[in-house]
Write a protein that holds these residues in place. Structure first.
Motif, PDB file in Angstrom:
ATOM      1  N   GLN A 111       0.803  -1.311   0.046  1.00  6.97           N
ATOM      2  CA  GLN A 111       0.030   0.100   0.053  1.00  6.97           C
ATOM      3  C   GLN A 111       0.805   1.273   0.011  1.00  6.97           C
ATOM      4  O   GLN A 111       0.638   2.324  -0.636  1.00  6.97           O
ATOM      5  CB  GLN A 111      -1.021  -0.033   1.161  1.00  6.97           C
ATOM      6  CG  GLN A 111      -1.965  -1.205   1.284  1.00  6.97           C
ATOM      7  CD  GLN A 111      -3.168  -1.064   2.353  1.00  6.97           C
ATOM      8  OE1 GLN A 111      -3.822  -0.017   2.450  1.00  6.97           O
ATOM      9  NE2 GLN A 111      -2.947  -1.923   3.172  1.00  6.97           N
ATOM     10  N   THR A 112       1.824   1.283   0.810  1.00 10.37           N
ATOM     11  CA  THR A 112       2.847   2.476   0.928  1.00 10.37           C
ATOM     12  C   THR A 112       3.510   2.526  -0.777  1.00 10.37           C
ATOM     13  O   THR A 112       3.479   3.778  -1.151  1.00 10.37           O
ATOM     14  CB  THR A 112       4.053   2.078   1.869  1.00 10.37           C
ATOM     15  OG1 THR A 112       3.614   2.203   3.005  1.00 10.37           O
ATOM     16  CG2 THR A 112       5.152   3.381   1.450  1.00 10.37           C
ATOM     17  N   THR A 115       0.853   4.246  -2.967  1.00  9.06           N
ATOM     18  CA  THR A 115       0.531   5.614  -2.539  1.00  9.06           C
ATOM     19  C   THR A 115       1.661   6.272  -3.236  1.00  9.06           C
ATOM     20  O   THR A 115       1.397   7.469  -3.671  1.00  9.06           O
ATOM     21  CB  THR A 115       0.619   5.740  -0.931  1.00  9.06           C
ATOM     22  OG1 THR A 115      -0.610   4.850  -0.286  1.00  9.06           O
ATOM     23  CG2 THR A 115       0.328   7.069  -0.448  1.00  9.06           C
ATOM     24  N   ARG A 119       1.667   9.256  -6.104  1.00  5.35           N
ATOM     25  CA  ARG A 119       2.014  10.573  -5.826  1.00  5.35           C
ATOM     26  C   ARG A 119       3.229  11.221  -6.469  1.00  5.35           C
ATOM     27  O   ARG A 119       3.283  12.361  -7.027  1.00  5.35           O
ATOM     28  CB  ARG A 119       2.207  11.038  -4.372  1.00  5.35           C
ATOM     29  CG  ARG A 119       2.910  12.289  -3.937  1.00  5.35           C
ATOM     30  CD  ARG A 119       1.737  13.317  -4.393  1.00  5.35           C
ATOM     31  NE  ARG A 119       2.475  14.783  -4.095  1.00  5.35           N
ATOM     32  CZ  ARG A 119       3.254  15.380  -4.635  1.00  5.35           C
ATOM     33  NH1 ARG A 119       3.685  15.075  -5.794  1.00  5.35           N
ATOM     34  NH2 ARG A 119       3.685  16.772  -4.058  1.00  5.35           N
TER      35      ARG A 119
END
Length: 495
Positions: A111-112, A115, A119
């Protein structure tokens, strides 16, 4: 016949777990503490209707029951795992650079990565490559430092030997070109009190990996609840404790420890002493000079006392969501240059980087109903505060706090008008309550030459042992585990 088998000086994290480990093994143990409560940094205090947490922001090393981390195993060994209540945090942290970056990283690798890729799409492949590298490095670190592979070598574990001591800044720049991406991944530098240009990558890698794999945790009741639990278990095992009773002198007879003189003038005999008072305090204040080799003084003189902080303990008269606070752990910054932010910690300049923790996000019962509390922390060394004339101290303290609140205003503009309680602690405050030189949280600075890999833990005085942040890396997990480890060494020496 001695009064006790072992005397433990200091009821901080390391002293508490050392004392409990000894008592559970049937060792007659006395614990001395200069304060009136146990815990050292792991304590709380009350102002108005709030009980403020002093130091703990995210507990590392716990893991889950199905995938236990090393600290959970330590608590199981101490018999206290069932006596503390923990809340798992879903996120690592949120980073806010007003107008430039606002990103929240999950305590989950995939998930990191997702993310960060969303970005920073131009750095997508580099992000994947970095996390593959991070996990490979940490796997090698485990085999070299934890499993202690007797055949460890640069050819067998090339990542460990190449990157363990390399500055974190250099490694991050090998992978990324966007300073905002580096900022988003780098905020845990402040948990170790060293700037990226001097922090060994190995130290940073382990903390990022450990929080991702074993998750960050919150303690119900705060760190004081943990300290009380350990103390109660120690007393239940037959241990003895004296509060408001600091050690004045460690007695040495014919080169071996023979006991401790308290600040009240009581001579208590024991053949072994564990000091959780820090190596500076132990060798300079508690031992007569003739018992300390000159080499130990040279070693202490070559090391720098670590950072303390200016801490704002804030009670709000609203719930977190009413203040637009949606994460427990928030790093606030006004720069991408963490090295300059660190350099400012050695001055009285306004801080550029801070940590804001709102415990009630993950634990709605932490504060009275309808309220919440936050800790706003700016790293700051003790030395510049020690040079302030007494008549200027209060004015400077509150002006510094005002600068910190201005940064909080940029990230959470609703907070200022809902402050009910506010207590400001400087490095001098922490110095007073902890008894640490400079009010240091993490013991000594730990550049590459002073990491745990090179620390001399053994004492030159027979029967004297050490635990705590000055002999391991700072933080809750290392110091809690160091007490149990030191106690096991004492038990082996007895047997």
């Amino acid at each position: 016949m001695t009064d006790y088998d072992v005397i433990v000086i200091g009821a901080g994290n390391g002293g508490l777990t050392a004392a409990l480990t000894l008592a559970r093994s049937g060792v007659k143990t006395l614990l001395l503490e200069q304060h009136n409560i146990p815990g050292g940094c792991a304590t709380s205090f009350i102002r108005g209707r709030f009980e403020f947490e002093v130091a703990l922001h995210q507990l590392s090393g716990m893991g889950t029951e199905d995938f236990p981390g090393p600290l959970r195993n330590t608590f199981n060994d101490l018999g206290i795992a069932e006596d503390i209540e923990l809340v798992q945090m879903d996120n690592l942290y949120r980073t806010i650079y007003p107008g430039k970056l606002d990103i929240t990283l999950k305590a989950d690798r995939s998930q990191t990565v997702t993310t960060l890729r969303e970005r920073f799409p131009k750095e997508g492949d580099n992000i994947e490559r970095f996390f593959d590298f991070l996990y490979d490095y940490c796997n090698q670190w485990i085999h070299v430092t934890m499993i202690r592979d007797p055949e460890a070598s640069p050819s067998k574990y090339p990542l460990f030997f190449k990157y363990a001591l390399k500055p974190m800044q250099i490694v991050m720049e090998e992978f990324f070109s966007d300073p905002l991406l580096i900022l988003a991944l780098s905020m845990y530098w402040s948990y170790q009190g060293m700037p990226p240009e001097r922090l060994p990558f190995g130290e940073f890698a382990i903390i990022l990996w450990a929080y991702t794999e074993f998750k960050p945790w919150h303690l119900k009741g705060g760190s004081q609840a943990l300290s009380n639990t350990i103390l109660n278990a120690f007393l239940a095992e037959g241990g003895e404790v004296r509060f408001n009773c600091g050690a004045k002198k460690i007695n040495v007879t014919e080169g071996s420890v023979s006991g401790v003189m308290t600040e009240h003038g009581d001579d208590i005999s024991a053949k072994r002493v564990i000091s959780n008072a820090g190596t500076h305090t132990t060798y300079i204040d508690l031992l007569d000079k003739q018992h300390v080799p000159e080499s130990r003084f040279r070693e202490l003189g070559a090391r720098n006392v670590g950072t303390s902080a200016v801490s704002l303990f804030i009670g709000f008269d609203r719930e977190p969501d009413q203040l637009d606070i949606f994460e427990t752990t928030n790093f606030l910054t006004t720069t991408t240059d963490n090295n300059q932010a660190y350099r400012d910690t050695k001055t009285l300049n306004p801080p550029q980087s801070m940590l804001f923790t709102c415990y009630d996000v993950d634990d709605p019962e932490f504060s009275p109903k309808g309220c919440c509390q936050g800790a706003l922390i700016a790293l700051s060394y003790g030395e510049p505060w020690l040079r302030i004339p007494i008549h200027q101290y209060n004015d400077l303290k509150y002006r510094f706090a005002e600068e910190m609140l201005k940064i909080l205003d940029q990230a959470f503009p609703k907070c200022r008008n809902h402050i009910e309680e506010l207590e400001v602690g400087t490095p001098l405050t922490h110095m007073r309550y902890l008894g640490h030189p400079g009010g240091a949280f993490y013991g000594f600075d730990q550049p590459a030459k002073d990491t745990e890999l090179f620390m001399e833990k053994a004492s030159p005085v027979k029967g004297l042992f050490h635990t705590g942040a000055t002999v391991v890396s700072g933080g809750f997990q290392p110091t809690l585990m160091s007490g149990a480890s030191t106690a096991r060494a004492v038990i082996r020496s007895i047997n």
